[in-house]
Design an enzyme around this catalytic site. Structure first.
Site, PDB file in Angstrom:
ATOM      1  N   GLU A 195      16.315 -50.936 -22.850  1.00 34.67           N
ATOM      2  CA  GLU A 195      17.015 -49.888 -22.100  1.00 34.67           C
ATOM      3  C   GLU A 195      16.059 -49.110 -21.217  1.00 34.67           C
ATOM      4  O   GLU A 195      16.405 -48.738 -20.098  1.00 34.67           O
ATOM      5  CB  GLU A 195      17.721 -48.937 -23.078  1.00 34.67           C
ATOM      6  N   GLU A 196      14.838 -48.859 -21.715  1.00 35.88           N
ATOM      7  CA  GLU A 196      13.931 -47.948 -21.028  1.00 35.88           C
ATOM      8  C   GLU A 196      13.462 -48.445 -19.663  1.00 35.88           C
ATOM      9  O   GLU A 196      13.347 -47.665 -18.730  1.00 35.88           O
ATOM     10  CB  GLU A 196      12.711 -47.654 -21.914  1.00 35.88           C
ATOM     11  N   ASP A 251      22.209 -42.073 -27.741  1.00 31.06           N
ATOM     12  CA  ASP A 251      20.929 -42.155 -27.029  1.00 31.06           C
ATOM     13  C   ASP A 251      20.571 -40.797 -26.431  1.00 31.06           C
ATOM     14  O   ASP A 251      20.153 -40.694 -25.283  1.00 31.06           O
ATOM     15  CB  ASP A 251      20.983 -43.227 -25.933  1.00 31.06           C
ATOM     16  N   ASP A 308      14.093 -41.019 -29.134  1.00 31.73           N
ATOM     17  CA  ASP A 308      14.525 -41.899 -28.044  1.00 31.73           C
ATOM     18  C   ASP A 308      14.001 -43.323 -28.269  1.00 31.73           C
ATOM     19  O   ASP A 308      12.945 -43.668 -27.776  1.00 31.73           O
ATOM     20  CB  ASP A 308      14.014 -41.343 -26.716  1.00 31.73           C
ATOM     21  N   HIS A 327      19.384 -48.071 -28.457  1.00 37.77           N
ATOM     22  CA  HIS A 327      18.395 -49.050 -27.976  1.00 37.77           C
ATOM     23  C   HIS A 327      17.158 -49.072 -28.863  1.00 37.77           C
ATOM     24  O   HIS A 327      16.624 -48.038 -29.252  1.00 37.77           O
ATOM     25  CB  HIS A 327      18.046 -48.843 -26.493  1.00 37.77           C
ATOM     26  N   HIS A 363      10.129 -39.234 -23.838  1.00 36.45           N
ATOM     27  CA  HIS A 363       9.111 -40.070 -23.183  1.00 36.45           C
ATOM     28  C   HIS A 363       7.690 -39.519 -23.318  1.00 36.45           C
ATOM     29  O   HIS A 363       6.804 -39.888 -22.542  1.00 36.45           O
ATOM     30  CB  HIS A 363       9.429 -40.259 -21.689  1.00 36.45           C
TER      31      HIS A 363
END
Length: 476
Positions: free
Chosen positions: A334-335, A362, A300, A288, A432
């Protein structure tokens, strides 16, 4: 006449040479092909350079942001440079949430002393009142505990969810799955009992000062009933919990300025090598393109993006012409919505496209350990026959399991979904958070992952997704 005869002989010789070359290429063992894939990735790879640009020149790529828009344009241009058969953008509407000014929070003791803590708004949260929010704190470990306390004890308070990731689970994604519901649905559950805000322990296995964001939801809760939700670093979660044990009357203050705007237009980025024998059978590799906004999204999922691009580049570099059409898909959103994955599956169904295999990266750019497969037993047994090919590269993990979020909507009984599984022990240190940055990615590990993905794509393309009896002899 002599010239004509010479040309005929030369032509015959040239055709024989080409035929012999073709036979040598076709007889090349799988072991030799994988060796060439790994060597090319490690000595002449492009994935690390791509990631450097994506992370350091473009940066964070939250859906709907300028960074995401720049990433779409740049990755499309890079795929076009590879000389693929097709490169295009697939439109998709995505949410646009903005964080605003940096968040601020502190713990206030009964004596009026304050301790500043590290917090960040969770993605999708509403803002606090303009002057911030201060209230007493109620610590819970689960939704069940919250329900037992009920409105009488919860109303008017800030709920502090403090269930840590389970440290004795070797599979860290399992530990993540065991506590992420407090982040995603914590505000919905707390609002039922009249809470005015939510603080959630960061999804992180180590103790540090970095708050980790991530998606949260209000479900169908009316806007007027939505309460602000923030993550707190693990060190500060420990501090808050310890202070509550000593003094239940302490207060918590936080201020955040986030806002949800209208959906905006974005794109999945897609490139394709068209198959030589089965052009209407599609194999997909992807990651992503969007990321959270605190770091630059290198693990990520910048790593998955550049590794997926590298798969097609390596196939072309080595001269492998796939039988089936192979697509790289760089998914958007995606997130905080999975809009890109859902849109791709929707359009695939609408166009009656036959997807036979999909591979997603991912889980970060760490050392590859293997793959998890979402497939039937017959296909999985086929994969296990390839395991000795990967042994020289220390790839040993071949298990049934989860494929990936973006490829999930494509799932059918007729296809195999796979997920690259790197070593995950350090992944949630960065996931994140503001330290998900380029310097945290090791060049060699990233390139090993790209080669591992390319090798699996090569094998599935060569043999198909159903077991066949005439597999090459694999060296043990």
């Amino acid at each position: 006449m002599l010239l004509l005869q010479f040309m005929k002989i030369f032509r015959l010789f040239f055709l024989c040479y080409c035929f012999t070359l073709s036979l040598n290429t076709l007889s090349q063992s799988d072991e030799e092909v994988l060796k060439k894939i790994y060597k090319t990735s490690l000595t002449n790879g492009q994935s690390y350079n791509w990631l450097n640009y994506l992370s350091n020149q473009i940066g964070s790529r939250l859906s709907g942001s300028y960074g995401a828009e720049k990433a779409v344009t740049w990755t499309k241009e890079e795929l076009e440079k590879l000389g693929l058969d097709k490169v295009w953008l697939q439109p998709v509407m995505v949410p646009k949430w903005i964080r605003g000014a940096k968040e601020y929070g502190y713990i206030e003791s009964g004596s009026g002393k304050t301790s500043i803590v590290n917090i960040c708004a969770l993605g999708g949260s509403v803002a606090t009142p303009s002057l911030g929010l201060k209230a007493s704190v109620l610590e819970v470990k689960s939704f069940e505990e919250l329900a037992i306390l009920g409105a009488e004890k919860v109303a008017g308070k800030i709920v502090f969810y403090n269930r840590p990731m389970q440290p004795d689970l070797i599979h860290t994604f399992e530990a993540y799955g065991g506590c992420v519901n407090q982040r995603y649905k914590g505000a919905v559950e707390a609002a039922k009992y009249g809470a005015v805000g939510v603080i959630v322990r960061s999804m992180n296995l180590r103790l540090d000062d970095l708050p980790h964001t991530g998606a949260m939801t209000y479900d169908d809760l009316p806007v007027s009933q939505r309460i602000p939700s923030a993550a707190i670093s693990t060190n500060d979660a420990e501090l808050l919990s310890a202070m509550l044990k000593l003094d239940k009357s302490i207060m918590f203050y936080f201020k955040q300025n986030c806002k949800q705007l209208k959906d905006v237009l974005s794109y999945n980025v897609i490139g394709q090598i068209t198959g030589s024998e089965f052009p209407n059978e599609y194999m997909l590799v992807g990651g992503h393109l969007d990321s959270w906004d605190l770091g630059d999204g290198s693990h990520d999922d910048g790593a998955g993006v550049v590794q997926s691009m590298e798969v097609l580049r390596l196939l072309k570099e080595i001269g492998i012409k796939p039988k089936r059409s192979i697509r790289v898909v760089l998914f958007m959103n995606e997130e905080n919505g999975l809009r890109g994955g859902n849109k791709y599956a929707e359009m695939s169904k609408k166009n009656n496209e036959k997807h036979v295999f999909a591979l997603e990266s991912d889980s970060g750019g760490f050392t590859p350990r293997g793959f998890s497969f979402d497939c039937d037993d017959a296909s999985f047994n086929q994969v296990l026959q390839w395991k000795p090919l990967f042994k020289p590269y220390l790839i040993h993990y071949f298990e049934k399991g989860y494929g990936g979020a973006d490829i999930g909507p494509l799932k059918s009984d007729a296809m195999v979904l796979a997920g690259l599984r790197p070593d995950s022990q350090r992944y949630f240190d960065h996931h994140h958070a503001s330290n998900d940055t380029f310097d945290a990615v090791n060049k060699r590990e990233l390139e090993l992952g790209a080669a591992t993905m390319t090798s699996l794509i090569y094998l599935f393309d060569k043999y198909g997704v159903n077991p066949i009896s005439n597999l090459e002899t694999i060296k043990n």
